[in-house]
Design a protein around this motif. Structure first.
Motif, short mmCIF file in Angstrom:
data_model
loop_
_atom_site.label_atom_id
_atom_site.label_comp_id
_atom_site.label_asym_id
_atom_site.label_seq_id
_atom_site.Cartn_x
_atom_site.Cartn_y
_atom_site.Cartn_z
N GLY A 173 0.77 -1.24 0.00
CA GLY A 173 0.00 0.00 0.00
C GLY A 173 0.79 1.27 0.00
N ARG A 174 2.12 1.20 0.08
CA ARG A 174 2.94 2.41 0.13
C ARG A 174 4.02 2.41 -0.95
N ILE A 175 4.41 3.60 -1.36
CA ILE A 175 5.55 3.75 -2.26
C ILE A 175 6.82 3.71 -1.41
N VAL A 176 7.72 2.77 -1.75
CA VAL A 176 8.95 2.63 -0.97
C VAL A 176 10.17 3.15 -1.74
N GLU A 177 10.05 3.34 -3.06
CA GLU A 177 11.15 3.93 -3.82
C GLU A 177 10.60 4.54 -5.10
N SER A 178 11.23 5.64 -5.52
CA SER A 178 10.82 6.34 -6.73
C SER A 178 12.06 6.93 -7.39
N ALA A 179 12.23 6.66 -8.70
CA ALA A 179 13.37 7.19 -9.44
C ALA A 179 13.10 7.06 -10.93
N ASP A 180 13.91 7.73 -11.75
CA ASP A 180 13.79 7.48 -13.17
C ASP A 180 14.26 6.06 -13.47
N HIS A 181 13.84 5.51 -14.61
CA HIS A 181 14.04 4.08 -14.84
C HIS A 181 15.51 3.71 -14.93
N VAL A 182 16.35 4.61 -15.43
CA VAL A 182 17.78 4.30 -15.53
C VAL A 182 18.40 4.23 -14.14
N THR A 183 18.09 5.20 -13.29
CA THR A 183 18.65 5.23 -11.94
C THR A 183 18.20 4.03 -11.12
N TRP A 191 17.23 1.12 -12.16
CA TRP A 191 17.81 -0.13 -12.65
C TRP A 191 19.28 -0.25 -12.27
N ARG A 192 20.00 0.86 -12.33
CA ARG A 192 21.44 0.81 -12.05
C ARG A 192 21.77 0.86 -10.56
N ASN A 193 20.95 1.58 -9.80
CA ASN A 193 21.31 1.82 -8.41
C ASN A 193 20.09 1.77 -7.49
N TYR A 234 13.76 -4.05 -1.03
CA TYR A 234 12.68 -4.67 -1.80
C TYR A 234 12.91 -4.47 -3.30
N SER A 235 13.29 -3.26 -3.69
CA SER A 235 13.59 -3.00 -5.10
C SER A 235 14.75 -3.87 -5.57
N ARG A 236 15.77 -4.00 -4.74
CA ARG A 236 16.93 -4.80 -5.11
C ARG A 236 16.54 -6.27 -5.25
N ALA A 237 15.66 -6.75 -4.39
CA ALA A 237 15.22 -8.14 -4.49
C ALA A 237 14.42 -8.37 -5.77
N LEU A 238 13.54 -7.42 -6.12
CA LEU A 238 12.76 -7.55 -7.35
C LEU A 238 13.67 -7.55 -8.58
N ASP A 283 8.87 3.78 11.52
CA ASP A 283 8.41 3.61 10.14
C ASP A 283 9.16 4.60 9.24
N PRO A 284 9.94 4.14 8.27
CA PRO A 284 10.70 5.07 7.43
C PRO A 284 9.79 5.85 6.49
N VAL A 285 10.17 7.07 6.20
CA VAL A 285 9.42 7.92 5.27
C VAL A 285 10.26 8.12 4.02
N LEU A 286 9.59 8.46 2.93
CA LEU A 286 10.31 8.73 1.69
C LEU A 286 11.21 9.95 1.86
N ARG A 287 12.48 9.80 1.51
CA ARG A 287 13.41 10.92 1.57
C ARG A 287 14.33 10.89 0.37
N ASP A 288 14.88 12.04 0.05
CA ASP A 288 15.74 12.16 -1.12
C ASP A 288 17.09 11.50 -0.86
N VAL A 289 17.55 10.72 -1.84
CA VAL A 289 18.89 10.13 -1.79
C VAL A 289 19.67 10.49 -3.05
N GLY A 290 19.08 11.34 -3.87
CA GLY A 290 19.71 11.76 -5.11
C GLY A 290 18.73 12.58 -5.91
#
Length: 311
Positions: free
Chosen positions: A223-233, A235-237, A242-246, A293-300
């Motif tokens: 039910g929550r967004i856990v990561e958001s980035a452009d598709h290149v970023t 995929w590469r990083n 959860y994203s890494r496992a997928l 509970d972690p919140v969405l924050r900028d990492v780049g």
């Protein structure tokens, strides 16, 4: 201004006397001409989010704005003008079409409902849309059972686009199709986006499809967004476990370029009452994850993640 703006959206169901939160505080935007991919396991709330945005399911709270106009609180009758501007392509090309209606009726009905054109004009629009999705004009007089799965999905796409919407929500539109047909449908959607100036919210559990199709990707878990980035970023990083496992589960043709495995424990379950909802399956969880509970924050640049141990 974004075409679609969703802020702190919640959707809840009542099942057997218990309230289930399917969408839990989601915020997102889709710009004009942009394709945003929404990925996650089955049961994480992706389809419910799409249906809530279209008001096929009523939100419990939050904001949904189309070109700045609020629709989350509108009654169904007041939503009619917005229905033309946002449409959906459904997952099942077999169950989403009425088997008792010809293709012409399936495509012409939305035009009639919205009072668009006379009979001849509507007929011309139907034939034009069939041609755009790669079907012959004589398909109009045939019934859904006379077509293959890929052809049926083309009909579903034509039905969604006949009203000339700005936003199309694609809910797993190729998951029920063979791989060769998937590529054809994806190429068709890309061409239609270019020709008609569409924006897509593309829902999928298949990251390889989203990588090909989306400009920006959002990863959803319970039910929550856990990561958001452009598709290149992304995929590469990828930064969230959860994203890494997928991504590590996506097969690659060259074994030497395969990702280091990131294995999740257990199955998708219900969200815990405290802490990170992914912690019970996370291979790098720490004590902090069980209480905060972690919140969405900028990492780049344009990259956000909800994790205490990103990367």
């Amino acid at each position: 201004m974004s075409l679609l703006t969703v802020e702190n959206l919640h959707t809840r169901y009542v099942s057997r006397g218990r309230t289930v939160t399917a969408v839990d505080g989601v915020s997102l935007t889709v710009a004009g001409g942009e394709t945003v991919g929404l990925v996650g396991e089955s049961g994480c709330g992706k389809s419910t989010l799409g249906k809530t945005i279209l008001r096929l399911v009523d939100p419990a709270e939050g904001s949904i704005r189309i070109a700045g106009e609020e629709i989350a609180t509108l009654r169904q009758a007041a939503l009619a003008p917005f229905r033309r501007r946002m449409q959906m392509v459904f997952q099942d090309p077999y169950g989403s079409l009425n088997p008792r209606q010809t293709v012409a009726t399936l495509l012409e009905t939305p035009l009639k409902v919205h009072g668009i054109g006379g009979r001849a004009e509507r007929r011309a629009q139907v034939l034009d849309m069939l041609a755009r999705v790669g079907l012959p004009g004589d398909a109009a007089e045939r019934y859904p059972h006379e077509f293959s799965g890929g052809q049926r999905q083309r009909i579903g796409i034509a039905r969604a686009l006949v009203l000339k919407p700005q936003l199309v929500i694609c809910d797993e539109p190729v998951s029920a199709l063979d791989l060769s047909i998937q590529a054809q449908i994806l190429n068709l959607l890309v061409g239609l986006k270019r020709d008609l100036g569409l924006s897509y919210l593309f829902i999928s559990h298949d990251l390889s499809v989203v990588r090909y199709f989306a400009d920006r990707v959002m990863v959803m878990y319970l039910g929550r967004i856990v990561e958001s980035a452009d598709h290149v970023t992304l995929w590469r990083n990828p930064q969230h476990p959860y994203s890494r496992a997928l991504l590590s589960a996506v097969p690659v043709a060259d074994p030497t370029r395969a990702r280091a495995p990131m294995t999740m424990r257990g199955e998708l379950g219900s969200a815990p009452t405290t802490g990170c909802r992914f912690r019970s399956r996370c291979p790098v969880a720490i004590d902090r994850c069980s209480v905060e509970d972690p919140v969405l924050r900028d990492v780049g640049a344009q990259h956000r993640v909800a994790c205490h141990r990103p990367g």
